[in-house]
Design a protein around this motif. Sequence first.
Motif, PDB file in Angstrom:
ATOM      1  N   GLY A 170      79.173  50.971  19.213  1.00  0.00           N
ATOM      2  CA  GLY A 170      78.228  52.072  19.092  1.00  0.00           C
ATOM      3  C   GLY A 170      77.095  51.726  18.170  1.00  0.00           C
ATOM      4  O   GLY A 170      76.539  52.577  17.462  1.00  0.00           O
ATOM      5  N   LYS A 171      76.761  50.476  18.129  1.00  0.00           N
ATOM      6  CA  LYS A 171      75.776  49.992  17.158  1.00  0.00           C
ATOM      7  C   LYS A 171      74.911  48.940  17.826  1.00  0.00           C
ATOM      8  O   LYS A 171      75.387  47.970  18.385  1.00  0.00           O
ATOM      9  CB  LYS A 171      76.498  49.354  15.966  1.00  0.00           C
ATOM     10  N   SER A 172      73.606  49.169  17.801  1.00  0.00           N
ATOM     11  CA  SER A 172      72.671  48.168  18.311  1.00  0.00           C
ATOM     12  C   SER A 172      71.770  47.734  17.173  1.00  0.00           C
ATOM     13  O   SER A 172      71.613  48.446  16.178  1.00  0.00           O
ATOM     14  CB  SER A 172      71.838  48.743  19.461  1.00  0.00           C
ATOM     15  N   ALA A 173      71.183  46.577  17.307  1.00  0.00           N
ATOM     16  CA  ALA A 173      70.311  46.058  16.257  1.00  0.00           C
ATOM     17  C   ALA A 173      69.119  45.374  16.893  1.00  0.00           C
ATOM     18  O   ALA A 173      69.230  44.738  17.942  1.00  0.00           O
ATOM     19  CB  ALA A 173      71.072  45.076  15.372  1.00  0.00           C
ATOM     20  N   GLU A 174      67.965  45.549  16.250  1.00  0.00           N
ATOM     21  CA  GLU A 174      66.775  44.863  16.748  1.00  0.00           C
ATOM     22  C   GLU A 174      66.946  43.357  16.635  1.00  0.00           C
ATOM     23  O   GLU A 174      66.509  42.605  17.510  1.00  0.00           O
ATOM     24  CB  GLU A 174      65.549  45.320  15.959  1.00  0.00           C
ATOM     25  N   HIS A 215      78.642  43.134   9.134  1.00  0.00           N
ATOM     26  CA  HIS A 215      78.643  44.596   9.155  1.00  0.00           C
ATOM     27  C   HIS A 215      79.617  45.122  10.218  1.00  0.00           C
ATOM     28  O   HIS A 215      80.355  46.095   9.971  1.00  0.00           O
ATOM     29  CB  HIS A 215      77.223  45.101   9.447  1.00  0.00           C
ATOM     30  N   LEU A 216      79.650  44.487  11.386  1.00  0.00           N
ATOM     31  CA  LEU A 216      80.569  44.916  12.439  1.00  0.00           C
ATOM     32  C   LEU A 216      82.025  44.675  12.036  1.00  0.00           C
ATOM     33  O   LEU A 216      82.909  45.478  12.356  1.00  0.00           O
ATOM     34  CB  LEU A 216      80.256  44.173  13.736  1.00  0.00           C
ATOM     35  N   LEU A 217      82.277  43.589  11.331  1.00  0.00           N
ATOM     36  CA  LEU A 217      83.629  43.348  10.825  1.00  0.00           C
ATOM     37  C   LEU A 217      84.030  44.406   9.808  1.00  0.00           C
ATOM     38  O   LEU A 217      85.169  44.892   9.798  1.00  0.00           O
ATOM     39  CB  LEU A 217      83.708  41.953  10.189  1.00  0.00           C
ATOM     40  N   GLN A 218      83.104  44.783   8.944  1.00  0.00           N
ATOM     41  CA  GLN A 218      83.370  45.842   7.972  1.00  0.00           C
ATOM     42  C   GLN A 218      83.673  47.157   8.685  1.00  0.00           C
ATOM     43  O   GLN A 218      84.574  47.903   8.300  1.00  0.00           O
ATOM     44  CB  GLN A 218      82.169  46.011   7.041  1.00  0.00           C
ATOM     45  N   LYS A 219      82.908  47.415   9.722  1.00  0.00           N
ATOM     46  CA  LYS A 219      83.107  48.645  10.498  1.00  0.00           C
ATOM     47  C   LYS A 219      84.488  48.647  11.149  1.00  0.00           C
ATOM     48  O   LYS A 219      85.181  49.668  11.158  1.00  0.00           O
ATOM     49  CB  LYS A 219      82.010  48.741  11.563  1.00  0.00           C
ATOM     50  N   ASP A 248      82.254  62.533  -0.112  1.00  0.00           N
ATOM     51  CA  ASP A 248      81.917  61.528  -1.127  1.00  0.00           C
ATOM     52  C   ASP A 248      82.315  60.110  -0.720  1.00  0.00           C
ATOM     53  O   ASP A 248      82.235  59.190  -1.538  1.00  0.00           O
ATOM     54  CB  ASP A 248      82.596  61.880  -2.457  1.00  0.00           C
ATOM     55  N   ASP A 249      82.747  59.969   0.515  1.00  0.00           N
ATOM     56  CA  ASP A 249      83.165  58.648   0.982  1.00  0.00           C
ATOM     57  C   ASP A 249      81.933  57.755   1.141  1.00  0.00           C
ATOM     58  O   ASP A 249      81.080  58.003   2.001  1.00  0.00           O
ATOM     59  CB  ASP A 249      83.887  58.786   2.328  1.00  0.00           C
ATOM     60  N   PRO A 250      81.818  56.706   0.328  1.00  0.00           N
ATOM     61  CA  PRO A 250      80.613  55.857   0.404  1.00  0.00           C
ATOM     62  C   PRO A 250      80.556  55.011   1.675  1.00  0.00           C
ATOM     63  O   PRO A 250      79.527  54.427   1.988  1.00  0.00           O
ATOM     64  CB  PRO A 250      80.742  54.965  -0.833  1.00  0.00           C
ATOM     65  N   TYR A 251      81.650  54.976   2.412  1.00  0.00           N
ATOM     66  CA  TYR A 251      81.699  54.139   3.603  1.00  0.00           C
ATOM     67  C   TYR A 251      81.702  54.962   4.895  1.00  0.00           C
ATOM     68  O   TYR A 251      81.895  54.418   5.974  1.00  0.00           O
ATOM     69  CB  TYR A 251      82.964  53.269   3.579  1.00  0.00           C
ATOM     70  N   LYS A 252      81.501  56.263   4.793  1.00  0.00           N
ATOM     71  CA  LYS A 252      81.639  57.126   5.964  1.00  0.00           C
ATOM     72  C   LYS A 252      80.645  56.784   7.070  1.00  0.00           C
ATOM     73  O   LYS A 252      80.864  57.127   8.238  1.00  0.00           O
ATOM     74  CB  LYS A 252      81.522  58.594   5.577  1.00  0.00           C
ATOM     75  N   GLY A 253      79.565  56.093   6.724  1.00  0.00           N
ATOM     76  CA  GLY A 253      78.620  55.652   7.749  1.00  0.00           C
ATOM     77  C   GLY A 253      79.231  54.651   8.711  1.00  0.00           C
ATOM     78  O   GLY A 253      78.700  54.412   9.803  1.00  0.00           O
ATOM     79  N   LEU A 254      80.354  54.065   8.328  1.00  0.00           N
ATOM     80  CA  LEU A 254      81.036  53.106   9.195  1.00  0.00           C
ATOM     81  C   LEU A 254      81.986  53.787  10.177  1.00  0.00           C
ATOM     82  O   LEU A 254      82.497  53.148  11.086  1.00  0.00           O
ATOM     83  CB  LEU A 254      81.845  52.118   8.345  1.00  0.00           C
TER      84      LEU A 254
END
Length: 846
Positions: free
Chosen positions: A208-212, A221-225, A241-247
């Motif tokens: 669910g992630k595309s990159a220019e 980043h994908l491995l972290q996700k 307050d989850d700092p990683y919720k964007g993943l």
Amino acid sequence: MLSSKIEKSFETDPSLRALFLFDKEGAFKEEADTLALEGIRIEKFADNFFYLKKKLHTDWVNERVFLYFNFASPHKTGKFLEFPLLDILEANKELVTDDEESFLEEFNLERSQKNLVKKYIKELQYSSVQEVCRPILQSGKLDEESLQRGLISAFLKLNQVSSWEVVLSKSLLLGFPEKETEWKRLMRKLSENDLLGVFSKKINYFFGKSAEVIDQGFLVHLLQKTRYNQITQFIQESHRDDPYKGLKIQDKSQLTGIFQLIQEATNHPQIGQRFEEALEAAGSTIHGKKLIELYGVESDYGLITPEMAWILLSSIGENIDFSPQLTAQKLKKISTEHSLSPSLHQAYEFLIKTGEMIQQINSISNYTLNRCEDYIVAYTTDWSKIDTSYRKAIQSHRNIQEIGDGFDLDAYFTLLNKRYEDFLEKSNREWLRCLKELKFDYSNISTKKQYDFFQKEIREAEVKTVVVISDALRFEAAKELLGIMHGDDKNVAQMDYALASIPSKTSIGMAQLLPCTDLYFNNGNITNLGISTEGVKNREQILNREINESIAVQYSQIEGLPIKEARELFKAPVVYVYHDVIDSTGDKKPSERRTFNAVDEALQELGKFVNKLHHTFNVTRVFVTADHGFIYQDLEIKETDKEASPGNGDISSHNRYEISAQESKPKLGYCFPLSATTRLRDGDQYWVTIPESINRYKKQGVGHQFVHGGGALQELIIPVINSYRKTQAVAKKVRPIVTNESQLKIVSNILRANFLQEKKVSRTEKELELIVGLYKDNQLVSNEAYLKMDSSSDSPTDRIQKVELILNSSAVQESLLKLKVFDAEERLNPIIEIFVRNQTIIATDF
């Protein structure tokens, strides 16, 4: 170029005799005019069909001939049937000069596939690419999607056309600096073949992630996700307050894809271990401590990192002394459901066994019982489990190689030893008080005695019998040995016990396991029928006085015997085998700390030996017993905790007893005639002094952690295992239970099921191998898991195993599936079938 194509055509097809080239445009005329190839006749058409045909059927029939024609191929002009050399052409081959045509011909592909081949012909000409793609280079299998996967698989140096899951997981491994060269090569290859868009589209589909710009940082980043969603897959809502919720991935179909990717990657022989290492490295920036702070200790984490595992162990373990049973259960759930490093696993097992031991101790409502028999029953049924839990906890403690920050291992180790010492002291103090009331007179105790063993078990034996005497084999350890023996479905083994004499020392125990016909102490030089009871040869002589042709032998002597000689030896009516692993290790100060290692070694050795006696040496009946047990405490015994010797050991003394010709009245401890607990005819001439409970006498040059000789239950209750062999299986198999059946559901493509072995392996319950999988009708739609249910532990937590099944992508849209469990020996009919709802994809009504 033309010459090499000609030579290759003849090399690849040894049966080829005539190779035709039709060149209407004259593109190869000049090269054909100068051709000269060794072993190949070159002929140019000169309007001489008859001549060529005649020669090809006669003079040139055994030659390799290249024929050049300056007109179009009859295949293209439609005048195929009019071609004078049609029969020869059909029996041989036409040389195709363009690369695509050549490729189509080599792999027998359809002409309709030429445009696809042409698109990627530059790469398809490489032998390495052909090797990878060969399975799909068939007319019925070749399509663009498969070819694209095949090409990228080859670029990634995979050894076959792989799924997109494997392709992407291998690509993610290139995200680290040391892989920069390989990553640049992949990007160049993708770009040159117009595959960058395909690659990017697949990344977007799974993540669910595309990159220019797709660069190495994006891969990390994908491995972290991936790692973050492994951890939080069962946590529905992200903490604010989850700092990683964007993943966090909310789309369930994408979660399904990611977990399918993880499954295929981790199971792949080329990349499995490296992929897990890459996930761990990339996920190191996701701090488990922060996640536990936000989501709590009780949350159901899909994966726990080593950092999280240590934090959970510390947090949950804090309550072990106040709520030992619940603490052990929580820790067992984590260790069962998650893959832990060896050191972490041992740390969890250490606390689990500590919790079980404390719970077992807490269940003792009263240490003061009415009769000596009550103490013996209490010990053999319940209290001995405390010794086992302590032993297992110490073994796990020894195997912990690293300790996480914040985990106070020393505090738990101190607690374990304190609670165990308290149990030993209280239980044995009351037991010895009860014995004192009977003046230590064994004749007033109805329990079986060691000195009656030969008379009651061996003398009237109707089948050949082997008696294995393992020095210091404690009762609790023998119960584990019994479980090992129960693994054989043709073995019938029963556990009994007997009361060893005091002092619980080798010379007395070994003497009393022999016929006690005319037994004398003789100031410590024990004799039977005037024969010393020391030494194998003397013991054999004593046995032969009762049963002719009996044999006594050291176990170490049998180990080196050829099978034929061993079979002859065990034809004797009675064989006494002396096995010494535990005592020879524990009873020496330099090695006493290895006592429990020696116990493990002895159990494995004895289990195999008994099996061999039955199977290889055809022995019908085997007894396993001991001369005495022992006490072992892993904390070093301080000098201040040792008693001064009462000085009543003029004949013999050690750290747990003294023997004298004179009675004494110790301020602490007990003194009684040797005859009270033995069959020694002159026993009333000697007096035994032992300390209270588990106390040790100060004694130079000996160990004090491993001790025996006194009157503690652990020293006196010896095992008596009676094992015999049946020709057919004698018991049913253990029963598996799915403990979380009501909660079974497939979430994010994963089903977790916990299996409990209902009962321990025993005389009536034999081990069982299971095969577990998810099914749609009769089709397997997940991986298969294999379980071996062979635990002989009394603790249910030791009999729980976890299964993790990952749904195949082909079945993710199925709403209802079946969990099927088979006996590995009978795959036709499942022994468990449970409907499971697939919640991976949830359709909404609005």
